[in-house]
Write a protein that holds these residues in place. Structure first.
Motif, PDB file in Angstrom:
ATOM      1  N   LEU A   8       7.919 -22.932 -21.487  1.00  0.00           N
ATOM      2  CA  LEU A   8       7.186 -23.951 -20.734  1.00  0.00           C
ATOM      3  C   LEU A   8       5.765 -24.080 -21.257  1.00  0.00           C
ATOM      4  CD1 LEU A   8       8.332 -23.335 -17.034  1.00  0.00           C
ATOM      5  CD2 LEU A   8       9.270 -24.903 -18.721  1.00  0.00           C
ATOM      6  N   PRO A 134      15.812 -22.541  -6.819  1.00  0.00           N
ATOM      7  CA  PRO A 134      15.481 -23.490  -7.892  1.00  0.00           C
ATOM      8  C   PRO A 134      16.739 -24.146  -8.461  1.00  0.00           C
ATOM      9  CG  PRO A 134      14.350 -21.393  -8.214  1.00  0.00           C
ATOM     10  CD  PRO A 134      15.352 -21.173  -7.125  1.00  0.00           C
ATOM     11  N   ASP A 137      17.148 -22.237 -13.649  1.00  0.00           N
ATOM     12  CA  ASP A 137      16.262 -21.168 -14.092  1.00  0.00           C
ATOM     13  C   ASP A 137      15.534 -21.657 -15.347  1.00  0.00           C
ATOM     14  OD1 ASP A 137      18.070 -20.903 -16.214  1.00  0.00           O
ATOM     15  OD2 ASP A 137      18.973 -19.063 -15.426  1.00  0.00           O
ATOM     16  N   GLU A 138      14.607 -20.877 -15.864  1.00  0.00           N
ATOM     17  CA  GLU A 138      13.792 -21.367 -16.977  1.00  0.00           C
ATOM     18  C   GLU A 138      14.629 -21.623 -18.211  1.00  0.00           C
ATOM     19  OE1 GLU A 138       9.825 -20.151 -19.568  1.00  0.00           O
ATOM     20  OE2 GLU A 138       9.970 -19.555 -17.473  1.00  0.00           O
ATOM     21  N   HIS A 213      10.032 -24.971  -2.182  1.00  0.00           N
ATOM     22  CA  HIS A 213       9.335 -24.790  -3.462  1.00  0.00           C
ATOM     23  C   HIS A 213       7.892 -25.286  -3.356  1.00  0.00           C
ATOM     24  CE1 HIS A 213      13.235 -23.786  -5.082  1.00  0.00           C
ATOM     25  NE2 HIS A 213      13.714 -24.906  -4.581  1.00  0.00           N
ATOM     26  N   ALA A 216       4.987 -26.291  -6.137  1.00  0.00           N
ATOM     27  CA  ALA A 216       5.529 -26.560  -7.468  1.00  0.00           C
ATOM     28  C   ALA A 216       5.065 -27.935  -7.940  1.00  0.00           C
ATOM     29  CB  ALA A 216       7.052 -26.504  -7.436  1.00  0.00           C
ATOM     30  N   GLU A 220       7.273 -27.210 -13.333  1.00  0.00           N
ATOM     31  CA  GLU A 220       7.895 -26.358 -12.322  1.00  0.00           C
ATOM     32  C   GLU A 220       8.578 -27.192 -11.243  1.00  0.00           C
ATOM     33  OE1 GLU A 220       8.369 -22.811 -11.479  1.00  0.00           O
ATOM     34  OE2 GLU A 220       8.456 -23.100 -13.645  1.00  0.00           O
ATOM     35  N   ARG A 223      11.769 -28.289 -12.798  1.00  0.00           N
ATOM     36  CA  ARG A 223      12.732 -27.184 -12.877  1.00  0.00           C
ATOM     37  C   ARG A 223      13.341 -26.870 -11.509  1.00  0.00           C
ATOM     38  NH1 ARG A 223      13.122 -21.720 -12.097  1.00  0.00           N
ATOM     39  NH2 ARG A 223      10.983 -21.473 -11.335  1.00  0.00           N
ATOM     40  N   CYS A 224      12.510 -26.827 -10.495  1.00  0.00           N
ATOM     41  CA  CYS A 224      12.974 -26.401  -9.175  1.00  0.00           C
ATOM     42  C   CYS A 224      13.716 -27.490  -8.414  1.00  0.00           C
ATOM     43  CB  CYS A 224      11.784 -25.923  -8.338  1.00  0.00           C
ATOM     44  SG  CYS A 224      11.030 -24.392  -8.940  1.00  0.00           S
ATOM     45  N   CYS A 260       6.396 -35.815 -14.112  1.00  0.00           N
ATOM     46  CA  CYS A 260       6.143 -34.377 -14.232  1.00  0.00           C
ATOM     47  C   CYS A 260       5.291 -34.069 -15.469  1.00  0.00           C
ATOM     48  CB  CYS A 260       7.458 -33.613 -14.284  1.00  0.00           C
ATOM     49  SG  CYS A 260       8.411 -33.748 -12.750  1.00  0.00           S
ATOM     50  N   GLU A 264       1.421 -32.476 -15.483  1.00  0.00           N
ATOM     51  CA  GLU A 264       0.929 -31.401 -16.361  1.00  0.00           C
ATOM     52  C   GLU A 264      -0.340 -31.817 -17.077  1.00  0.00           C
ATOM     53  OE1 GLU A 264       1.676 -28.337 -16.910  1.00  0.00           O
ATOM     54  OE2 GLU A 264       3.565 -28.130 -15.833  1.00  0.00           O
TER      55      GLU A 264
END
Length: 336
Positions: A8, A134, A137-138, A213, A216, A220, A223-224, A260, A264
């Motif tokens: 990430l 989530p 996962d990553e 979450h 987030a 993130e 992802r979640c 998203c 960031e």
């Protein structure tokens, strides 16, 4: 890290290092526009669009000769909560339809000369129900993101990302709510056509997921609360930025995924324009947060990249005029 992110933080670093538009090309395109055989401003927003394209392509004569449409498909564990009017099997059935050339996006891609690719992401294994944990996962998130990253053809000169995934308007609403707040009901629409009771279920599910979450944002949140097809669209849009390929955003789901990246790093979507505003009630609100003015307003709510693909025609019109029209001097016409 090379050219392909592995974590990430790699994604964040690539966004921060991504190139911007060519200011000299913007100036040159603006100058050329001022010399074309038309009154100043007569082509309205097409002029701004052509100059914008020129800035990203580094030329005063932009082009849209090699557009690419990429459709990503994913299934969502949150559908177990009863948020969709259609079963999850429809996702796989529609992928077959895309591959057979039978969907709306196939017709529009063909009409505007776009290469079309379809990527199905682990349809037999839905993401986790985001009200319970989530969605990904990553490692799972990165796999989906990189599917999108790798799907972009560096030779393309315009990119559209589309999606198919039963339950993904719920996911998009949860992502938008996590990023921009407000009331959950502000972001929830009828999607594939749920009734009033279904709308209430979706709203409660979105509220529960965002509460679970809490805090987030950015990748993130994706992802979640997102899905594999949303992560893949974000990956493709990020890759296009590193290549300076302009992107046309589609509807609510695509825009939520793209948001998203904006979360960031403000400016991460400077290479994107909004192809249309959909009938999903959260979409105009989302575009407002991103500062994007849609090209088309046709009441579409199909997804698949269809509204953005239709907007390819507008972009083609803009660059054709900018690059193909004669200047006053070339045409021997007095400019007054």
């Amino acid at each position: 890290m090379a050219d392909r992110p592995q974590t990430l933080n790699d994604i964040r670093a690539l966004l921060a290092a991504a190139p911007g538009p060519d200011s000299a090309a913007i100036a040159a395109a603006g100058a050329r526009n001022g010399q074309l055989t038309k009154p100043p401003g007569a082509l309205g927003r097409l002029e701004d669009l052509a100059i914008w394209m020129g800035g990203w392509q580094g030329t005063d004569k932009p082009h849209a000769d090699a557009p690419q449409v990429v459709v990503f498909a994913g299934n969502h564990g949150v559908t177990a909560q009863g948020v969709s009017a259609f079963p999850a099997e429809v996702t796989a059935q529609m992928v077959l339809n895309f591959r057979a050339g039978g969907a709306a996006i196939n017709q529009l891609s063909r009409l505007f000369g776009a290469r079309m690719d379809v990527h199905a992401l682990d349809l037999d294994t839905p993401t986790a129900d985001f009200t319970q944990g989530p969605a990904m996962d990553e490692a799972g998130f990165l796999h989906a993101f990189l599917t999108g990253w790798d799907a972009v053809d560096p030779a393309s000169d315009l990119l559209v990302t589309g999606e198919m995934g039963i339950g993904n308007t719920t996911s998009a609403a949860a992502v938008a709510h996590a990023l921009f707040g407000g009331d959950p009901a502000d972001w929830v629409g009828r999607g594939t056509g749920v009734d009033d009771a279904g709308l209430g279920v979706k709203t409660r599910v979105v509220a529960a997921g965002v509460a679970r979450h809490a805090g987030a944002t950015g990748l993130e949140a994706l992802r979640c609360l997102g899905g594999r097809e949303l992560a893949a669209m974000a990956g493709a849009i990020a890759r296009a930025r590193t290549l300076r390929i302009p992107v046309i955003l589609d509807g609510f789901i695509c825009t939520a995924a793209a948001a998203c990246l904006h979360s960031e790093l403000p400016g991460a979507l400077d290479h994107c324009l909004a192809g249309h505003v959909s009938a999903e009630p959260g979409h105009p609100r989302l575009l407002g947060h991103l500062g994007k003015e849609p090209l088309l307003h046709l009441g579409l709510r199909l997804g698949e990249g269809s509204g953005a693909a239709l907007a390819i025609g507008v972009v083609k019109g803009a660059v054709a005029c900018q690059s193909g029209m004669a200047t006053f001097a070339e045409a021997g016409v007095s400019d007054g």
